[in-house]
Design a protein around this motif. Structure first.
Motif, short mmCIF file in Angstrom:
data_model
loop_
_atom_site.label_atom_id
_atom_site.label_comp_id
_atom_site.label_asym_id
_atom_site.label_seq_id
_atom_site.Cartn_x
_atom_site.Cartn_y
_atom_site.Cartn_z
N LEU A 182 -23.97 -32.48 -6.14
CA LEU A 182 -24.45 -33.23 -4.98
C LEU A 182 -23.84 -34.61 -5.02
CD1 LEU A 182 -28.15 -32.06 -5.25
CD2 LEU A 182 -26.51 -31.34 -3.55
N ALA A 235 -22.83 -31.60 3.42
CA ALA A 235 -24.15 -30.97 3.27
C ALA A 235 -24.80 -30.78 4.63
CB ALA A 235 -25.04 -31.83 2.38
N TYR A 285 -21.62 -30.64 -2.44
CA TYR A 285 -22.23 -30.95 -1.15
C TYR A 285 -22.20 -32.47 -0.97
CZ TYR A 285 -24.05 -26.22 -1.83
OH TYR A 285 -24.19 -24.88 -2.05
N LEU A 306 -29.34 -37.70 1.49
CA LEU A 306 -29.33 -36.34 0.96
C LEU A 306 -30.41 -36.24 -0.12
CD1 LEU A 306 -28.14 -33.51 0.58
CD2 LEU A 306 -26.39 -34.52 -0.92
N ILE A 363 -32.83 -33.48 -2.54
CA ILE A 363 -32.86 -32.12 -3.08
C ILE A 363 -34.30 -31.72 -3.39
CG2 ILE A 363 -32.42 -32.91 -5.46
CD1 ILE A 363 -30.84 -29.85 -3.94
N THR A 411 -31.25 -28.32 0.16
CA THR A 411 -30.91 -29.67 0.61
C THR A 411 -31.81 -30.07 1.77
OG1 THR A 411 -29.29 -28.75 2.12
CG2 THR A 411 -28.47 -29.49 -0.02
#
Length: 362
Positions: free
Chosen positions: A203, A231, A243, A251, A253, A262
């Motif tokens: 990520l 993403a 991503y 972003l 998680i 995501t």
């Protein structure tokens, strides 16, 4: 008082040249010493006027911004800030410019002749002031550098070592990367060296405005073994895929059942950033059963340090910072190192190997 930063403004529009000059001239720390109407004109003015920084339009006749940038970085290297339109083509060329050595870029709010450029005035001024701290040697290092062993290391830095635990062999793993100014090139050097069978999702938060992260992801995907994508909201993340947070969105998680998903958020910027590295790291700190590998690379400021603290408190975390030697701007890595939460400081060219060893070999 320190000498002002001397700026050459390059744009094919006389209106835009006048507007940028006007916006910059209000700041006492900046002096616009000249303007140029295309890349060829710019190369001549650079030799005659010796500016400290160039603002460079991407799309111009006679010689465009990309060709001009290549010549500048090979003949008279200095920090170049691209001034780009947000069209798909403009975004692609801007990402390309980052690979050819541009220091950073500013997105015009609307069209190639942007009457509302004043909206990004502070951003442009801050970018120019940031060039005072640039590692120019790294900026002009366009070709991949062969990894070299670290010969000296500051006392409070920690050299990378093999993890003391075998638990990385079994548990679920997650790679988290945060970067800002100089990040597109740093990401290229890291992501293109990772194997396609990497046993963890990646990520990435790269500080970048809306409209540019997709072009960045597409370029990196084309030259990497791993899959790289912008993403999307609600994706189940998979091993061997990177991503990248979309520009202008956090972003996050989250765990849903037995998978990680995501989440894109338009919550207010955190310390001026959206996407925010702190926001990503903070959300990952909630995932107790995952082994996290956090990486902080080149960039201004301290984004990532607070999130790193939360990760450390949640355990199962190994943190890497890019060294001062290779960082284009040593702000974010330095802040993380000074916090005491970093396990390993290493040159950019070694980061991919460290990630692969920790994730695939444990």
């Amino acid at each position: 008082m320190m000498n002002p930063i001397k700026v050459l403004v390059v744009d094919d529009s006389a209106f835009m040249r006048a507007l940028i000059k006007d916006l910059l001239s209000n700041n006492k720390r900046i002096q616009v010493i000249g303007t140029a109407r295309n890349g060829l004109d710019a190369l001549d003015k650079i030799k005659r006027l010796n500016p400290d920084v160039v603002t460079l339009d991407v799309e111009m006749p006679v010689m465009d911004g990309i060709d001009a940038l290549k010549k500048i970085m090979s003949e008279s290297p200095l920090p170049v800030i691209m001034v780009s339109s947000t069209t798909t083509e403009g975004a692609k060329n801007t990402i390309l410019a980052m690979q050819y050595g541009a220091f950073d870029f500013i997105a015009k709010p609307s069209g190639s002749i942007s009457l509302d450029l004043y909206k990004v005035k502070d951003e442009l001024i801050n970018r120019i002031l940031e060039t005072k701290r640039v590692n120019l040697k790294q900026l002009i290092q366009a070709d991949p550098i062969e990894p070299k062993p670290l010969t000296t290391i500051d006392d409070n830095w920690k050299q990378c070592s093999v993890l003391k635990t075998n638990s990385y062999r079994q548990g679920k793993k997650l790679v988290l990367i945060g970067t800002s100014t100089g990040g597109p090139r740093a990401l290229e050097k890291v992501l293109t060296r990772l194997p396609g069978n990497l046993q963890a999702p990646i990520l990435v938060v790269q500080h970048m405005p809306k409209g540019f992260t997709r072009s960045l992801a597409e370029r990196l995907d084309a030259i990497s073994e791993i899959h790289v994508k912008e993403a999307e909201n609600g994706e189940i993340i998979q091993n061997g895929v990177a991503y990248i947070a979309p520009g202008g969105m956090h972003l996050i998680i989250r765990k849903v059942g037995k998978t990680l998903v995501t989440e894109l958020s338009t919550e207010p910027p955190l310390k001026g950033h959206r996407p925010s590295v702190d926001k990503l790291f903070s959300s990952a700190s909630q995932l107790q059963e995952y082994h996290k590998l956090a990486v902080i690379m080149t960039g201004m400021g301290s984004d990532g340090t607070e999130g790193l603290k939360q990760l450390k408190q949640s355990k199962n975390i190994y943190a890497i910072a890019e060294s001062e030697k290779t960082a284009i701007i040593f702000g974010m890595p330095k802040s993380a190192i000074n916090s005491g939460y970093i396990d390993c400081v290493t040159d950019l060219e070694k980061i991919a190997d460290q990630i692969t060893k920790i994730i695939n070999e444990g």
